[in-house]
Design an enzyme around this catalytic site. Structure first.
Site, PDB file in Angstrom:
ATOM      1  N   LYS A 194       4.344   4.190   3.123  1.00  0.00           N
ATOM      2  CA  LYS A 194       5.512   3.306   3.189  1.00  0.00           C
ATOM      3  C   LYS A 194       6.694   3.819   2.361  1.00  0.00           C
ATOM      4  CE  LYS A 194       3.071  -1.002   4.195  1.00  0.00           C
ATOM      5  NZ  LYS A 194       2.957  -2.442   3.859  1.00  0.00           N
TER       6      LYS A 194
ATOM      7  N   ASP B 255       7.750  -6.427   5.903  1.00  0.00           N
ATOM      8  CA  ASP B 255       6.837  -7.108   4.980  1.00  0.00           C
ATOM      9  C   ASP B 255       7.568  -8.238   4.260  1.00  0.00           C
ATOM     10  OD1 ASP B 255       4.515  -5.624   5.438  1.00  0.00           O
ATOM     11  OD2 ASP B 255       5.055  -4.098   3.969  1.00  0.00           O
TER      12      ASP B 255
END
Length: 251
Positions: A68, A105
């Protein structure tokens, strides 16, 4: 040529996204033109080769552990929110040939909190965030945007981080919201959990685990046994972030 979407990360045996989007494509009548695949990349250095091998097909990618943060160096553009967070979990292939990173997220996590009755009733002012990975970064920004003071907890002490050994009774009493962003407790190692003093939990506490397999982790079970007011499973956060990713890919 199909519209190809996928997930990069390593390992991907526990992946939620392929099943979710494959089912979504079937439900909305796109299964003949859209497909979603898992792309295991142990090393992010192999990312350009993946793009080249599927040039013209790829429309969007999700990004999971451990890429990420390090995938950002390979992107042409980064959304301001993702830049602030310092992590990307969604990639869009633009019409001009460039690729842009986003972070969903944040939206998935915030969405679950805003509609969680127990969270809104207790209205915690301080939160403990366990772990410092890519997912933690999005959660920290979301919590701060909601007005909470965040204390990071990790195995290694840093200027902004305390260790698990430093989670004292005072720390536990002040921080009523505790979020596990580590992979501890994820299948198949379901016997693991973060090393917080569970005996200090009370009915005033709320626990949130972003692990979704199993749905009820040992972290959450220990909280329930200690009498916490509410626990939240990570699966709903995944639904929220997946829908936000779909929105980005189609915008």
């Amino acid at each position: 040529m199909k519209n190809l979407f996928g997930l990069i990360g390593f390992p991907l045996g526990h992946s939620f996204s392929k099943g979710y989007f494959t089912e979504k494509f079937e439900k909305i009548g796109l299964s003949q033109t859209h497909t979603y695949e898992k792309f295991e990349l142990e090393n992010i250095e192999d990312f350009p080769a993946l793009l080249q091998s599927h040039a013209g097909e790829l429309k969007g990618l999700n990004v999971t552990i451990p890429h990420k943060q390090n995938v950002m160096a390979y992107l042409d553009e980064i959304d301001p929110a993702a830049s602030k967070i310092g992590a990307v979990n969604t990639i869009k292939f633009l019409e001009n040939g460039k690729i842009k990173g986003f972070n969903t997220d944040y939206w998935g996590f915030r969405w679950t909190l805003e509609k969680w009755d127990a969270f809104n009733e207790i209205a915690p002012k301080k939160a403990l965030v366990l772990g410092k990975g890519g997912a933690a970064k999005a959660i920290i920004v979301a919590l701060e945007d909601l007005g909470l003071e965040v204390q990071l907890v990790s195995r290694t002490k840093e200027s902004d981080t305390i260790t698990y050994e430093e989670v004292t009774p005072e720390v536990m009493s002040e921080h009523l919201f505790i979020v596990n962003t580590t992979p501890l407790g994820m299948y198949p190692k379901v016997e693991n959990c973060p090393a917080i003093p569970y005996e200090l939990l009370s009915e005033k506490h709320l626990l949130y685990d972003i692990v979704y397999n199993p749905l009820e982790t040992l972290f959450l079970k220990k909280g329930t046994e200690a009498g916490v007011r509410g626990v939240h499973f990570g699966l709903e956060m995944l639904h929220g972030q997946a829908e936000k990713a779909w929105e980005i890919w189609n915008s």
